[in-house]
Enzyme design. Structure first.
Site, PDB file in Angstrom:
ATOM      1  N   ASP A 161      60.539  -8.008  33.733  1.00  0.00           N
ATOM      2  CA  ASP A 161      59.764  -8.861  32.715  1.00  0.00           C
ATOM      3  C   ASP A 161      58.847  -9.664  33.474  1.00  0.00           C
ATOM      4  O   ASP A 161      57.627  -9.949  32.988  1.00  0.00           O
ATOM      5  CB  ASP A 161      60.714  -9.617  32.102  1.00  0.00           C
ATOM      6  CG  ASP A 161      60.284 -10.868  31.153  1.00  0.00           C
ATOM      7  OD1 ASP A 161      59.124 -10.637  30.372  1.00  0.00           O
ATOM      8  OD2 ASP A 161      60.204 -11.879  31.693  1.00  0.00           O
ATOM      9  N   ARG A 168      50.847  -9.336  30.898  1.00  0.00           N
ATOM     10  CA  ARG A 168      50.276  -9.697  29.657  1.00  0.00           C
ATOM     11  C   ARG A 168      49.468 -10.965  29.763  1.00  0.00           C
ATOM     12  O   ARG A 168      48.547 -10.869  28.871  1.00  0.00           O
ATOM     13  CB  ARG A 168      51.720  -9.708  28.657  1.00  0.00           C
ATOM     14  CG  ARG A 168      52.348  -8.389  28.468  1.00  0.00           C
ATOM     15  CD  ARG A 168      53.818  -8.611  27.955  1.00  0.00           C
ATOM     16  NE  ARG A 168      53.796  -9.628  26.808  1.00  0.00           N
ATOM     17  CZ  ARG A 168      54.758 -10.577  26.481  1.00  0.00           C
ATOM     18  NH1 ARG A 168      55.756 -10.545  27.455  1.00  0.00           N
ATOM     19  NH2 ARG A 168      54.846 -11.328  25.661  1.00  0.00           N
ATOM     20  N   SER A 183      60.922 -10.066  26.041  1.00  0.00           N
ATOM     21  CA  SER A 183      60.792 -10.761  27.120  1.00  0.00           C
ATOM     22  C   SER A 183      61.734 -11.836  27.619  1.00  0.00           C
ATOM     23  O   SER A 183      62.651 -11.967  28.267  1.00  0.00           O
ATOM     24  CB  SER A 183      59.359 -11.443  27.358  1.00  0.00           C
ATOM     25  OG  SER A 183      59.308 -12.270  28.374  1.00  0.00           O
TER      26      SER A 183
HETATM   27  N1  URA Z   1      58.288 -16.657  27.187  1.00  0.00           N
HETATM   28  C1  URA Z   1      58.550 -15.687  27.828  1.00  0.00           C
HETATM   29  O1  URA Z   1      59.810 -15.687  28.655  1.00  0.00           O
HETATM   30  N2  URA Z   1      58.067 -14.572  27.539  1.00  0.00           N
HETATM   31  C2  URA Z   1      57.270 -14.569  26.723  1.00  0.00           C
HETATM   32  O2  URA Z   1      56.719 -13.257  26.395  1.00  0.00           O
HETATM   33  C3  URA Z   1      56.798 -15.367  26.081  1.00  0.00           C
HETATM   34  C4  URA Z   1      57.509 -16.751  26.528  1.00  0.00           C
END
Ligand code: URA
Length: 434
Positions: A161, A168, A183
């Protein structure tokens, strides 16, 4: 299996299998799949979306890309709480000791602030000596003994992630609901509490600007949590103005301590109780919302939550005397009052602008490496719905540097919107998703 085929499949809106998603996550984490191919896939997901099964599989693959905490050594139903981020959100500082005072084990992973939103770890570091860099053994020991421990998110938790989020962030693919939900939930599932209570914020200062988006995100996250075998619920709460009166680390800690003494602002306490009731029910300590609320109120009335907070600060190396003498917590020496010029009512306080004012003062980070000034911030004096007259103080800016103070002052002026007519009352709690 080829990454090209996976991208092409999603481009045409087809369903990705569990094996394909695992191939993607493993390949990206170990560096075998390059950024450009994953970027293309993320963009295809933005246009085509993912169904429930794909979203769950992506979440589980990201969870399994690193360490999954084993909390089996901690007795009782462990409950985690997570906020999607806001301005003036010091909820965890009050809620975690309230729950712990009821004997609910709170084994929490928290983050630092980024951008205009704050983070629990920075706030706790206002207590000199406080550390969230606990060993896993110490973390377990504290939860077992005093029912509460807060640890910083380690790099070992859901590394896929971490990498994907960074990608991203620079490819305009953050704002896709299933990607956001997976995520956040991959990290919550890696932290591995038995139940998860989510605070999904909506409004100007939140990630989700509209209620519709906030409910949609809440539904996706709750679905993932429940599908992964965790009792999960989400409360959708207002972030169209800052929560409470204080924004900025030290100022927020002082407000949290006031709340633990029974003097919390009404809007803030409404959110604390709504989330607290979900935690108590998830921990199976009460059968009804009313019963849960009464129990939570008692932790404040008896001083049990305040004492638990002091015990927790002490157990993680902080100076607990400050919990009982919060006036000793340092605040910015330069104080500028923002005065009102119009007759009327406060209709809105743009939370994001207040968050940016705090950031401009040095109270937040523009990059992960930035040093922050814990003493700066904004103390609101008037909130939405309040009647105001010319000359009234709307807010006070606390700064360490005059140049920055002036920049923040401009932002606070811009954040306040005054209208002639009384503003309708806005509910703090928009709904609950289970
Ligand atoms: N917070 C996160 O941890 N992931 C995201 O994609 C957006 C906000």
């Amino acid at each position: 299996m080829r990454m090209y085929d996976i991208i092409n499949k999603k481009k045409h809106g087809k369903h990705l299998t569990k094996q394909e998603i695992q191939f993607l996550v493993e390949g990206y984490t170990n560096g075998k799949i390059p950024d450009y191919q994953v970027s293309a896939l993320m963009m295809a997901i933005c246009f085509q979306g993912m169904d429930e099964e794909e979203t769950l599989n992506l979440t589980l693959a990201m969870r399994d890309s690193g360490e999954v905490l084993d909390l089996s050594g901690i007795h009782g139903i462990k409950v985690d709480k997570h906020s999607t981020g806001g301005v003036g959100d010091k909820t965890s500082l009050v809620l975690a000791p309230m729950a712990a005072a009821l004997g609910i084990p709170v084994a929490k992973m928290s983050g630092r602030g980024l951008g205009h939103t704050g983070g629990t770890i920075d706030k706790l570091e206002c207590f000199p000596g406080f550390s969230t860099a606990l060993s896993v053994e110490k973390f377990y020991e504290n939860v077992n003994q005093i029912k509460i421990a807060i640890m910083g998110q380690t790099a070992k938790l859901a590394p896929a992630d971490k990498k994907l989020y960074a990608l991203r962030d620079v490819t305009a693919t953050v704002d896709q609901l299933s990607l956001i939900a997976s995520s956040i939930m991959s990290k919550k599932l890696a932290a591995n509490s038995d139940a998860i209570v989510l605070d999904v914020k909506t409004g100007n200062g939140a990630f989700m600007k509209t209620e519709k988006e906030a409910f949609a995100l809440a539904r996706e996250m709750v679905q993932i949590g429940n599908n992964a075998g965790k009792r999960t619920s989400a409360v959708i709460t207002d972030m169209d103005q800052p929560l409470g009166y204080a924004v900025g680390n030290s100022l927020e800690v002082k407000e949290a301590i006031l709340a633990l003494n029974g003097l919390g602002p009404a809007d803030f306490m409404e959110v604390v109780y709504a989330l607290g009731m979900e935690m108590v029910l998830a921990a199976e300590r009460a059968e009804t919302y009313e019963e849960a609320r009464t129990m939570l109120v008692q932790t404040i009335k008896t001083g049990a939550a305040l004492n638990k907070f002091a015990e927790f600060v002490d157990a993680q190396g902080g100076d607990k005397r400050l919990v009982f003498q919060p006036e000793r917590l340092p605040v910015g020496k330069i104080q500028l009052q923002v005065q009102n010029t119009q007759e009327g009512y406060v209709s809105r306080i743009l939370a994001e602008e207040i968050g940016l004012a705090s950031l401009a003062l040095g109270g937040g980070r523009s990059t992960k490496e930035s040093e922050i000034d814990l003493t700066v911030g904004i103390l609101l004096n008037k909130k939405r719905g309040d009647q105001v007259h010319p000359g009234d103080v709307l807010a006070t800016v606390f700064a360490s540097d005059m140049e920055r103070a002036k920049e923040a002052y401009g932002k606070v002026v811009h954040a306040y919107q005054i209208q002639d007519q009384p503003a309708p009352k806005v509910p703090m709690i928009k709904g609950v998703v289970q």
